[in-house]
Write a protein that holds these residues in place. Structure first.
Motif, PDB file in Angstrom:
ATOM      1  N   TRP A  18       0.762  -1.208  -0.215  1.00 15.94           N
ATOM      2  CA  TRP A  18      -0.012  -0.125   0.383  1.00 15.94           C
ATOM      3  C   TRP A  18       0.778   1.560  -0.082  1.00 15.94           C
ATOM      4  CZ3 TRP A  18       0.227   2.934   5.090  1.00 15.94           C
ATOM      5  CH2 TRP A  18       0.464   1.640   6.192  1.00 15.94           C
ATOM      6  N   ILE A  19      -0.502   2.185  -0.052  1.00 16.60           N
ATOM      7  CA  ILE A  19       0.581   3.587  -0.375  1.00 16.60           C
ATOM      8  C   ILE A  19       0.515   4.442   1.274  1.00 16.60           C
ATOM      9  CG2 ILE A  19       1.416   5.741  -0.851  1.00 16.60           C
ATOM     10  CD1 ILE A  19       1.727   3.590  -3.234  1.00 16.60           C
ATOM     11  N   LYS A  20       1.602   4.871   1.418  1.00 16.94           N
ATOM     12  CA  LYS A  20       1.617   5.945   3.097  1.00 16.94           C
ATOM     13  C   LYS A  20       2.403   7.284   3.030  1.00 16.94           C
ATOM     14  CE  LYS A  20       3.273   5.776   7.907  1.00 16.94           C
ATOM     15  NZ  LYS A  20       4.273   5.262   8.837  1.00 16.94           N
ATOM     16  N   ARG A  21       1.196   7.856   3.071  1.00 21.27           N
ATOM     17  CA  ARG A  21       1.345   8.857   3.026  1.00 21.27           C
ATOM     18  C   ARG A  21       2.501   9.767   4.929  1.00 21.27           C
ATOM     19  NH1 ARG A  21      -3.310  10.539   0.789  1.00 21.27           N
ATOM     20  NH2 ARG A  21      -3.419  11.549  -1.159  1.00 21.27           N
ATOM     21  N   THR A  22       3.309   9.866   4.284  1.00 18.93           N
ATOM     22  CA  THR A  22       4.595  10.761   5.628  1.00 18.93           C
ATOM     23  C   THR A  22       4.522  12.089   5.765  1.00 18.93           C
ATOM     24  OG1 THR A  22       5.711   8.444   5.395  1.00 18.93           O
ATOM     25  CG2 THR A  22       6.331  10.349   6.833  1.00 18.93           C
ATOM     26  N   VAL A  25       8.228  18.358   7.756  1.00 19.26           N
ATOM     27  CA  VAL A  25       8.484  20.191   8.251  1.00 19.26           C
ATOM     28  C   VAL A  25       9.244  20.391   7.249  1.00 19.26           C
ATOM     29  CG1 VAL A  25       8.505  22.119   8.939  1.00 19.26           C
ATOM     30  CG2 VAL A  25       6.051  20.454   9.785  1.00 19.26           C
ATOM     31  N   SER A  26       9.751  20.656   6.515  1.00 17.19           N
ATOM     32  CA  SER A  26      11.071  21.103   5.465  1.00 17.19           C
ATOM     33  C   SER A  26      11.333  22.672   5.451  1.00 17.19           C
ATOM     34  CB  SER A  26      11.108  20.358   4.094  1.00 17.19           C
ATOM     35  OG  SER A  26      12.063  20.754   3.626  1.00 17.19           O
ATOM     36  N   GLY A  27      12.331  23.317   5.854  1.00 16.08           N
ATOM     37  CA  GLY A  27      12.351  25.003   6.091  1.00 16.08           C
ATOM     38  C   GLY A  27      11.210  24.835   6.202  1.00 16.08           C
ATOM     39  N   GLY A  28      10.245  25.025   7.274  1.00 16.55           N
ATOM     40  CA  GLY A  28       9.343  25.326   7.573  1.00 16.55           C
ATOM     41  C   GLY A  28       7.540  25.367   7.191  1.00 16.55           C
ATOM     42  N   ILE A  29       8.384  24.697   5.984  1.00 15.96           N
ATOM     43  CA  ILE A  29       6.917  24.082   5.411  1.00 15.96           C
ATOM     44  C   ILE A  29       6.297  23.114   4.907  1.00 15.96           C
ATOM     45  CG2 ILE A  29       6.143  24.177   2.750  1.00 15.96           C
ATOM     46  CD1 ILE A  29       8.063  26.561   2.437  1.00 15.96           C
ATOM     47  N   PRO A  30       5.283  22.321   5.519  1.00 16.63           N
ATOM     48  CA  PRO A  30       5.167  21.056   5.472  1.00 16.63           C
ATOM     49  C   PRO A  30       5.099  20.329   4.353  1.00 16.63           C
ATOM     50  CG  PRO A  30       3.117  22.826   6.188  1.00 16.63           C
ATOM     51  CD  PRO A  30       3.847  23.390   5.767  1.00 16.63           C
ATOM     52  N   VAL A  31       5.830  19.481   3.914  1.00 17.66           N
ATOM     53  CA  VAL A  31       5.087  18.291   3.288  1.00 17.66           C
ATOM     54  C   VAL A  31       5.102  17.241   3.699  1.00 17.66           C
ATOM     55  CG1 VAL A  31       6.926  19.677   2.049  1.00 17.66           C
ATOM     56  CG2 VAL A  31       7.856  17.671   3.679  1.00 17.66           C
ATOM     57  N   THR A  32       4.675  16.585   2.230  1.00 21.96           N
ATOM     58  CA  THR A  32       4.139  15.291   2.449  1.00 21.96           C
ATOM     59  C   THR A  32       4.768  14.295   1.805  1.00 21.96           C
ATOM     60  OG1 THR A  32       1.749  15.759   2.676  1.00 21.96           O
ATOM     61  CG2 THR A  32       2.119  13.221   1.896  1.00 21.96           C
ATOM     62  N   TYR A  33       5.539  13.382   2.174  1.00 24.97           N
ATOM     63  CA  TYR A  33       5.812  11.996   1.336  1.00 24.97           C
ATOM     64  C   TYR A  33       5.077  11.243   0.590  1.00 24.97           C
ATOM     65  CZ  TYR A  33      10.306  14.455   2.634  1.00 24.97           C
ATOM     66  OH  TYR A  33      10.948  16.188   2.549  1.00 24.97           O
ATOM     67  N   LEU A  34       5.854  10.076   0.006  1.00 22.57           N
ATOM     68  CA  LEU A  34       4.818   8.923  -0.083  1.00 22.57           C
ATOM     69  C   LEU A  34       5.884   7.771  -0.061  1.00 22.57           C
ATOM     70  CD1 LEU A  34       2.849   9.714  -3.653  1.00 22.57           C
ATOM     71  CD2 LEU A  34       1.621   9.759  -1.072  1.00 22.57           C
ATOM     72  N   GLN A  35       5.430   6.612   0.132  1.00 21.50           N
ATOM     73  CA  GLN A  35       6.060   5.561   0.027  1.00 21.50           C
ATOM     74  C   GLN A  35       6.081   4.474   0.432  1.00 21.50           C
ATOM     75  OE1 GLN A  35       6.598   5.855   4.712  1.00 21.50           O
ATOM     76  NE2 GLN A  35       8.952   6.103   4.352  1.00 21.50           N
ATOM     77  N   LEU A  36       5.976   3.008  -0.371  1.00 16.00           N
ATOM     78  CA  LEU A  36       5.472   2.383  -0.779  1.00 16.00           C
ATOM     79  C   LEU A  36       5.633   1.451   0.260  1.00 16.00           C
ATOM     80  CD1 LEU A  36       3.807  -0.227  -3.415  1.00 16.00           C
ATOM     81  CD2 LEU A  36       6.426  -0.598  -3.876  1.00 16.00           C
ATOM     82  N   ILE A  37       4.907   0.753   1.164  1.00 15.25           N
ATOM     83  CA  ILE A  37       4.836  -0.166   2.137  1.00 15.25           C
ATOM     84  C   ILE A  37       4.472  -1.387   2.172  1.00 15.25           C
ATOM     85  CG2 ILE A  37       4.433  -0.057   4.432  1.00 15.25           C
ATOM     86  CD1 ILE A  37       6.164   1.910   4.282  1.00 15.25           C
ATOM     87  N   LYS A  38       4.726  -2.485   2.255  1.00 14.09           N
ATOM     88  CA  LYS A  38       4.460  -3.790   2.885  1.00 14.09           C
ATOM     89  C   LYS A  38       3.536  -4.214   4.179  1.00 14.09           C
ATOM     90  CE  LYS A  38       5.236  -7.263  -0.301  1.00 14.09           C
ATOM     91  NZ  LYS A  38       6.404  -7.773  -0.835  1.00 14.09           N
ATOM     92  N   THR A  39       2.574  -4.661   4.090  1.00 16.05           N
ATOM     93  CA  THR A  39       2.434  -5.570   5.366  1.00 16.05           C
ATOM     94  C   THR A  39       2.109  -6.492   5.693  1.00 16.05           C
ATOM     95  OG1 THR A  39       1.251  -2.909   6.024  1.00 16.05           O
ATOM     96  CG2 THR A  39       0.234  -4.878   7.228  1.00 16.05           C
ATOM     97  N   ILE A  40       2.577  -7.452   6.326  1.00 16.84           N
ATOM     98  CA  ILE A  40       3.358  -8.724   6.871  1.00 16.84           C
ATOM     99  C   ILE A  40       2.519  -9.304   7.973  1.00 16.84           C
ATOM    100  CG2 ILE A  40       4.854 -10.839   6.818  1.00 16.84           C
ATOM    101  CD1 ILE A  40       6.887  -9.168   4.828  1.00 16.84           C
ATOM    102  N   TYR A  41       1.341  -9.903   7.581  1.00 15.41           N
ATOM    103  CA  TYR A  41       0.169 -10.860   8.899  1.00 15.41           C
ATOM    104  C   TYR A  41       1.217 -12.024   9.462  1.00 15.41           C
ATOM    105  CZ  TYR A  41      -2.770  -7.694   8.078  1.00 15.41           C
ATOM    106  OH  TYR A  41      -3.582  -6.312   8.305  1.00 15.41           O
ATOM    107  N   GLU A  42       2.228 -12.337  10.341  1.00 15.35           N
ATOM    108  CA  GLU A  42       2.400 -13.879  10.595  1.00 15.35           C
ATOM    109  C   GLU A  42       1.817 -13.971  12.120  1.00 15.35           C
ATOM    110  OE1 GLU A  42       7.078 -13.454   8.229  1.00 15.35           O
ATOM    111  OE2 GLU A  42       6.703 -12.228  10.305  1.00 15.35           O
ATOM    112  N   ASN A  43       1.688 -15.215  12.148  1.00  9.84           N
ATOM    113  CA  ASN A  43       1.411 -15.647  13.527  1.00  9.84           C
ATOM    114  C   ASN A  43      -0.056 -14.385  13.692  1.00  9.84           C
ATOM    115  OD1 ASN A  43       3.069 -17.713  13.380  1.00  9.84           O
ATOM    116  ND2 ASN A  43       4.504 -16.106  14.288  1.00  9.84           N
ATOM    117  N   GLY A  44      -1.266 -14.108  13.355  1.00  9.91           N
ATOM    118  CA  GLY A  44      -1.770 -12.703  13.930  1.00  9.91           C
ATOM    119  C   GLY A  44      -1.576 -11.201  14.092  1.00  9.91           C
TER     120      GLY A  44
END
Length: 459
Positions: A18-22, A25-44
């Motif tokens: 999935w895609i995560k928004r992170t 603040v950079s130089g006093g300006i709010p910024v949003t980065y996109l990350q490609l995330i993998k969620t893994i389910y193990e043992n519940g």
């Protein structure tokens, strides 16, 4: 497994991409980065792993990022379209793959690994040697480690300055790049078989040589397989020529210093020359009257040629096309190349043998260290570095000649190494490592790229 984008998440399963928004603040300006995330389910339980950082949201289309996540199946090898690959930090790998393939097929890799074991040097030094060879083949205008950031070579992320030092220690004192080369070289010498010596001028960086110039001589058999090389800082006019009738010297310009140096009736040669040199070589002929005559240029490959016999020499005039034209006329506005030889070779052999000099000149044109490898001068003498760089350049020449041979079985494809590099130049790859496993993202191959790779697979 495919997933359908729903907000940030995909349908739940054992593995979710999935895609995560992170936000930050950079130089006093709010910024949003996109990350490609993998969620893994193990043992519940679930855990999240960052697969790739895609950049600022204003520079990345969110919908396209979701499409990328949906396409990221859990296979080890994935082939994705170009519009999705543009979101990822891909590396070029077509050219380096071809070179490494022949590095392996010729057993050069195994030879160097055995040599590294003998010298008690790490195996990674062999990877570094190959990477340096690839650097000079594909991106020598930039720094070496910048090249590694743009081109994919397996394990190159582990190459450090210490690895580079070990690589040069591995080459130091090694007189040849492959045992097969040296055995063929001695066989030709002992049996006095036909061979060619290519003579090219080189430019040596001031960091390695005060003169800034050098001469490389490359011996090949008649098939073009490189067998021996020598590098010298001598001047052209100081070069010695062999009077062996089975050795043909090939060089790019039969200029005045060559005419004064060599015995043109004793030493066998193929050379490019100009009208001025032709007049000097044949003072008893009215060369201007001779070359202003009209003659029929016959078709050869993609050019037209006319062969004149003057005394014991054959002079080949080359124009862009076949047909009736002056042998050589400035007024015609056409470029004319002139080759001359005192051998008894056919004009086809003369043309083919001479054409090889362009690849050799291109490879040996510069003998220099990139700026980020100049630290090697603290560990090796400048003479040693020049010798080892010449060794690496000769290695490249040998590998590319072998690659051309493998790509042209019985002349079916008519591909050269340069042709294959151009075809495969836009092949991309990304190596991802997460959750204790590797995943490789590839660009989709074109029909021509498949043809080149198939040719090597069955070579």
């Amino acid at each position: 497994m495919n997933f359908v984008c729903s907000g940030n998440y995909f349908n739940r399963g054992l593995i979710i991409m999935w895609i995560k928004r992170t936000r930050s603040v950079s130089g006093g300006i709010p910024v949003t980065y996109l990350q490609l995330i993998k969620t893994i389910y193990e043992n519940g339980k679930s855990r999240q792993v960052v697969v790739a950082n895609l950049g600022r949201e204003e520079k990345v289309d969110y919908e396209r990022a979701c499409k990328l996540a949906k396409a990221m199946e859990d296979d080890k090898y994935l082939y994705l379209p170009k519009d999705l690959l543009e979101l990822l930090p891909m590396k070029k790998y077509g050219e380096t793959f071809l070179l490494y393939k022949i590095f392996d097929m010729t057993s050069m890799r195994r030879f160097l690994e055995n040599l590294a074991s003998y010298k008690a040097l790490p195996q990674l030094s062999v990877t570094a040697i190959f990477a340096i060879c690839a650097y000079y083949a594909f991106d020598s205008r930039n720094d070496f480690f910048h090249f590694l950031s743009k081109y994919f070579i397996y394990n190159s992320d582990r190459i450090t300055k210490d690895t580079i030092i070990d690589a040069f220690r591995l080459l130091k004192g090694t007189p040849y790049v492959h045992p097969g080369i040296i055995s063929n070289y001695f066989y030709l010498k002992e049996n006095d078989d036909f061979r060619l010596i290519y003579i090219v001028s080189t430019h040596v960086s001031r960091a390695l040589s005060e003169s800034g110039n050098g001469i490389a001589t490359i011996m090949t058999d008649q098939r073009g397989i490189p067998l021996h090389y020598n590098f010298s800082d001598s001047k052209l006019k100081e070069l010695n020529f062999s009077d062996n009738a089975n050795i043909v010297h090939v060089f790019n310009d039969l200029d005045i210093c060559y005419i004064e140096k060599i015995n043109v009736h004793k030493h066998r040669f193929i050379a490019k020359m100009g009208i001025r040199e032709l007049m000097k070589l044949f003072p008893n002929y009215d060369i201007n009257e001779l070359v202003n005559q009209e003659a029929l240029f016959t078709s050869y490959k993609d050019v037209g040629i006319k062969v004149l016999k003057i005394d014991d020499f054959h002079v080949i005039f080359i124009r862009p096309k076949a047909g009736l034209a002056p042998i050589y006329s400035k007024e015609s506005g056409e470029v004319r190349d002139i080759l001359i030889t005192n051998t008894k070779l056919s004009f086809e052999d003369v043309m083919n043998f001479y054409e090889r000099i362009y690849d050799i000149e291109e490879i040996f044109y510069d003998v220099a260290l990139p700026n980020d490898l100049l630290f090697l001068t603290n560990y090796f003498s400048r003479k040693e570095i020049i010798e080892m760089l010449s060794h690496i350049l000769f290695m490249r020449l040998f590998l590319e000649q072998q690659l051309t041979d493998k790509l042209c079985p019985q002349g079916v494809l008519h591909f050269t190494a340069s042709d294959a590099y151009e075809i495969c130049e836009d092949m991309l790859i990304l190596e991802l490592e997460y959750c204790g496993r590797y995943q490789y993202i590839h660009s989709i191959l074109s029909d021509e790229q498949v043809k080149v790779l198939d040719c090597l697979a069955f070579a």
